[in-house]
Write an enzyme that holds these catalytic residues in place. Sequence first.
Site, short mmCIF file in Angstrom:
data_model
loop_
_atom_site.label_atom_id
_atom_site.label_comp_id
_atom_site.label_asym_id
_atom_site.label_seq_id
_atom_site.Cartn_x
_atom_site.Cartn_y
_atom_site.Cartn_z
N CYS A 38 7.99 -9.55 13.71
CA CYS A 38 8.05 -9.24 12.28
C CYS A 38 9.32 -8.49 11.87
O CYS A 38 9.79 -8.63 10.75
CB CYS A 38 6.82 -8.44 11.86
N HIS A 53 8.92 -6.40 4.62
CA HIS A 53 8.34 -7.51 5.37
C HIS A 53 6.99 -7.86 4.75
O HIS A 53 6.18 -6.99 4.44
CB HIS A 53 8.16 -7.10 6.84
N ASN A 98 2.43 -14.59 5.60
CA ASN A 98 3.31 -13.81 6.46
C ASN A 98 4.11 -14.78 7.32
O ASN A 98 3.57 -15.44 8.20
CB ASN A 98 2.46 -12.88 7.33
#
EC number: 2.3.1.180
Length: 335
Positions: free
Chosen positions: A115, A262, A292
């Site tokens: 991530c 993020h 995501n």
Amino acid sequence: MYNSKITGLGYYVPENVVTNNDLKEFMDTSDEWIQERTGIKERRWIDPKTDDNTSSMGAKAARIAIERAGLTKDDIDFIVFATLSPDMYFPGGGVRVQDMLEMPTIGALDVRNQCSGFIYAMSVADQFIKTGMYKNILVIGAENHSGGLEKSTRGRGVTVIFGDGAGAAILSRSEEKGKGILSSHLHSEGSHARELMLDGPATGRWVPEIIAENNPEDQSYFPYMNGQFVFKHAVVRFSEAIVEGLEANNLKKEDIDMLIPHQANLRIAQFIQKKFGLSDDKVHNNIQKYGNTTAASVIIALTEAWEMGKIKDNDLVVLAAFGSGFTWGSVVIRW
């Protein structure tokens, strides 16, 4: 020392839109359940009938970024490719993009920081440029999650979250003082590595072992996440990384013109926004429509915000991410 600045941005997402209601066809879930927990309404998943994969999506985003930078593929000196989902165990996506774009035999580096991968990749590229080694670097974040998700009720806690896509930035040398990347800040805490992970196939749990067991209950080759644990750490580390970046440049939270977090969970982004007292026009979220996309999420959101005119010359832009590893970090940019 030179400065490095972003001169081109681009992103690509598959055309195949998967809504929350679409997921109901193969798991026990609902649009309300997913939106309440994640903020996600839909995501893009690669259609198996297409030729999209992690590297090809990265190449498509790269072509856009290179053109917008006013460069050609032959002007790029180096590639930094961030992903947790390469097309193959090895080699990585960087060399695949070099081949797909028919570039000269420049170096290609793969970053495996999940991530926070794009944050790490930008920091690496920034250092190469500031030391004078390279002039123009292609930085990519790309992910193909859909090919490795457990599409069942058992896997819904993870599967509903993730989407596919890619983004790219061109980082170029600049002698303009006080503009471009001001600083980057990177951290890790490996003691929590197993709270968000994929155990195998890997050298610690290799393919023959998994096949030999023939255990349909084995979940080691699907992503695992301890959601509440990750959430609690994310909101703390996100904040720390942002504050660290501001303090390093003698800035205050009021100086932020655009925060690109993020896109892990809309609730995390909203928590951070409230903590820093930022208005809606100073934070860009797109997890609602893309899910995501891990290493691709920050660069897709940054590109989208720029395309929408939300980022202007001289704006202070902060990128921040937290994820598996645990790893986290921030990049502070004067646009």
